[in-house]
Design a protein around this motif. Sequence first.
Motif, short mmCIF file in Angstrom:
data_model
loop_
_atom_site.label_atom_id
_atom_site.label_comp_id
_atom_site.label_asym_id
_atom_site.label_seq_id
_atom_site.Cartn_x
_atom_site.Cartn_y
_atom_site.Cartn_z
N GLN A 1 -6.42 52.60 -20.18
CA GLN A 1 -5.95 51.22 -19.99
C GLN A 1 -5.91 50.47 -21.33
O GLN A 1 -6.54 50.90 -22.30
CB GLN A 1 -6.89 50.50 -19.02
CG GLN A 1 -7.02 51.18 -17.67
CD GLN A 1 -5.84 50.93 -16.75
OE1 GLN A 1 -5.20 49.89 -16.82
NE2 GLN A 1 -5.54 51.89 -15.89
N ALA A 2 -5.19 49.38 -21.34
CA ALA A 2 -5.10 48.56 -22.57
C ALA A 2 -6.45 47.93 -22.88
O ALA A 2 -7.22 47.62 -21.96
CB ALA A 2 -4.04 47.48 -22.39
N PRO A 3 -6.77 47.74 -24.18
CA PRO A 3 -8.06 47.12 -24.51
C PRO A 3 -8.15 45.67 -24.04
O PRO A 3 -7.14 44.98 -23.96
CB PRO A 3 -8.10 47.20 -26.04
CG PRO A 3 -6.72 47.47 -26.48
CD PRO A 3 -5.98 48.10 -25.35
N VAL A 4 -9.37 45.25 -23.73
CA VAL A 4 -9.64 43.85 -23.34
C VAL A 4 -10.70 43.30 -24.28
O VAL A 4 -11.72 43.95 -24.52
CB VAL A 4 -10.13 43.75 -21.88
CG1 VAL A 4 -10.43 42.30 -21.52
CG2 VAL A 4 -9.11 44.33 -20.93
N TYR B 1 -8.61 47.32 -12.20
CA TYR B 1 -7.75 48.26 -12.93
C TYR B 1 -7.06 49.17 -11.90
O TYR B 1 -7.68 49.53 -10.90
CB TYR B 1 -8.57 49.15 -13.87
CG TYR B 1 -9.14 48.44 -15.09
CD1 TYR B 1 -8.41 48.33 -16.26
CD2 TYR B 1 -10.43 47.92 -15.07
CE1 TYR B 1 -8.94 47.71 -17.38
CE2 TYR B 1 -10.96 47.30 -16.19
CZ TYR B 1 -10.21 47.20 -17.33
OH TYR B 1 -10.74 46.58 -18.44
N TYR B 2 -5.82 49.55 -12.19
CA TYR B 2 -5.05 50.31 -11.22
C TYR B 2 -4.53 51.62 -11.82
O TYR B 2 -4.02 51.64 -12.95
CB TYR B 2 -3.85 49.49 -10.72
CG TYR B 2 -4.27 48.26 -9.97
CD1 TYR B 2 -4.48 48.30 -8.59
CD2 TYR B 2 -4.50 47.06 -10.63
CE1 TYR B 2 -4.89 47.17 -7.90
CE2 TYR B 2 -4.91 45.92 -9.95
CZ TYR B 2 -5.10 45.98 -8.58
OH TYR B 2 -5.51 44.87 -7.90
#
Lengths: 177, 203
Positions: B55-58, B70-71
């Motif tokens: 997933q993209a960083p947060v 998250y999916y």
Amino acid sequence: MQANRRDARRNDRAGWWCGILVLGLALAAAAPALAQKDGLYDEGRVLEHMRNECRGTPDCMTVESRDRRVAVGQSAIVRAHCPSSHPHVVGWDTEQSEHLAVTALPPKPQAGAAPDPEDAGSLVASRVLVGATNNGDKVGRVTLFVGCSAGVPKVTATLRHRSGVPSHHTTFSGGPR
Amino acid sequence: MSGAAVRAAGTRAMRAARGLAAALLLGALLHPAAARADACDGGATTIPSCQPQVQAPVAYTGWETQGWAYYCTGDHPYYWGASSYILGNFSSNNSCFSVAEDVFAENQANKFDATLTNWCLNDQSIVITLGCSQQPPPGFPATCNITGDPVGDPGCTTTNITNHCSSTNPPVCFQTSSETCGDGTSYSCTTDLAVTWCFKCGS
């Protein structure tokens, strides 16, 4: 005579030192109480805007809500709209006080509530609603930032809530509200 | 040095070496990494056709908590999570964070939900990787008893089209359907991001 004066000076000094010692002990004993007076949260700390509303989505613009103040023990709904040029919501972020808990609200009206014409018939609503609750002892503030794109974004993660770890959680020992 | 002194020194050295070995073994057994699961590691359960999805960083400020859904997506849209009694089918890349999976919020077959806290005092970023499968997790109401490996869209008569969308804004969706061919063979199919794949239905 001189010996008596020396003794008197010595006694004065000893009295001063005793006074300082007693004051120090009193302050040390009162320290937890003084820390408790500040409460669990540092109401002056602000969780910065971390720019998580777009997270790499191309052609994403940020829309900012008005700064909203939330009174002690109160909640408020904050909203921001995407413009018609970029109608699709990508995500959201905030700048907020540590002692506020901010939660995303569903885009559709609650069961039993009057339908909102803005959301009716639209699977992808062009606005974000969040609820902000003040858990501290002073007024808090929040600004909502919404990421908006021209095309339908490919989103694989959505933020549900944001809050601060209470800054005084290691020293605070509780007490009645 | 006398023989007794040499023997005593040797015994001390042996004891110290044994103590060090025991400490190292204990450390290896108790170290959190030894028990930590990973994306696509289902423990006793094998997650079929599993693909790690990064997933993209947060970004987080210091001492901050965020809740995220998250999916899994694309041709591997199913998350086999705590609802299926599979714990830790994800990984994170930053030791400043605690990650608590919120099983009761995982109300979609593609969803991983968690509360994440950055316990470090400075700004930090975290990347979550999910273990995502082509096959629905146990308990997902599939249209039939699926068998075998996934196949491409057979292109037969389609029925029972169902859209599964999150209640978030924006919504994250995938679609399930049934297909029945002329020879009576039926399939349970999934469509995500315009890609369709199916599993043959068993008896």
